[in-house]
Design a protein around this motif. Structure first.
Motif: not given
Ligand code: PEP
Length: 254
Positions: A162-164, A143-156, A117-124
């Motif tokens: 690049t906007r995160v 492993d723990f932080v990798a999972t956090q990134l994979q599950e919340s960011l890596f679908h982008l 939602l942030c990225l779709d609304n011009f919010i970083t």
């Protein structure tokens, strides 16, 4: 070069008047930021417009919300949407602070929705990750932080990641006065960059700012920010004291 960023997280502190005075004190120091340096103030919702007007046209100074809701709009009494934030000119939002994960049960999946939602609304989004002490003691932090990134960011897709902004905030260092050593911070930041590179390629990974958070203060900021993969900090307690935060801004890499 990627941005070097000093981000203040006021959390649920300061009266409106105290907040105004703090911003006056920091902005009054007239710190000229280089083109690739940013200072961001994440203030409570009711102070966003005041903070926007205090910051005014000051170059490279911005205002952030500390949270947003994970639905577009509708019957969610008391919540604040990304569209509402955008409509008042907010351009940054903290997503997934460990306090929200811990006290409000925010999951990696809900955080992925907020990021979208942030990225779709011009919010970083300033996306927070980081492990608890028990995880670090078991040497499972990577492993723990990798999972956090994979599950919340890596679908982008690449053009969105690049906007995160990413903030690595080990929970054991937040508000505890215990700071990660420069070696621990650099090691984790280099690891985060390596998994970003694995997913998106080195060039994109090299362009993403990764902030460190956890008891950053005037006395340790410059050393932490001097690590090659640490691109500034997300700062709680020390951002509430003008003299401290001014030194933290001055500690950013040039
Ligand atoms: C934070 O709130 O993100 C934080 C890092 O807090 P502190 O600087 O007080 O540890």
């Amino acid at each position: 070069m990627r941005k070097q960023i000093a981000a203040a997280n006021w959390k649920m502190n300061l009266s409106f008047q105290e907040g105004e005075k703090l911003l006056d004190g920091i902005l009054g120091a007239n710190i000229r930021l280089a083109p690739d340096q940013l200072t961001i103030f994440a203030v409570p919702f009711p102070y966003l417009l005041m903070a926007r007007s205090e910051v005014g046209e000051e170059k490279n100074y911005y205002v952030a919300a500390q949270n947003c809701y994970h639905k577009k709009s509708g019957a969610f009494t008391g919540e604040v949407s990304v569209e509402i934030l955008h409509s008042i000119g907010v351009t940054y939002c903290i997503v997934g602070h460990s306090e929200r994960r811990q006290y409000f049960d925010e999951s990696n999946q809900v955080l992925a929705e907020k990021v979208n939602l942030c990225l779709d609304n011009f919010i970083t989004p300033i996306f927070c990750c980081g492990e608890a002490l028990s995880i670090r003691e078991a040497d499972k932090q990577n492993d723990f932080v990798a999972t956090q990134l994979q599950e919340s960011l890596f679908h982008l897709p690449a053009e969105k990641i690049t906007r995160v902004i990413i903030a690595y905030e080990p929970i054991w260092a937040i508000g505890t006065g215990k700071t990660a050593s420069t070696a621990q911070a650099q090691e984790m930041h280099a690891y985060l960059r390596s998994i970003l590179a694995g997913q998106y390629g080195q060039k994109i990974a090299d362009g993403i700012s990764i902030l460190y958070g956890g008891s950053v203060k005037a006395s340790n900021a410059k050393e932490l920010f001097g690590c090659p993969d640490v691109d500034g900090g997300l700062v709680g307690g020390a951002s509430l004291v003008a003299t401290e935060f001014i030194e933290i801004i001055k500690g950013l890499k040039k």
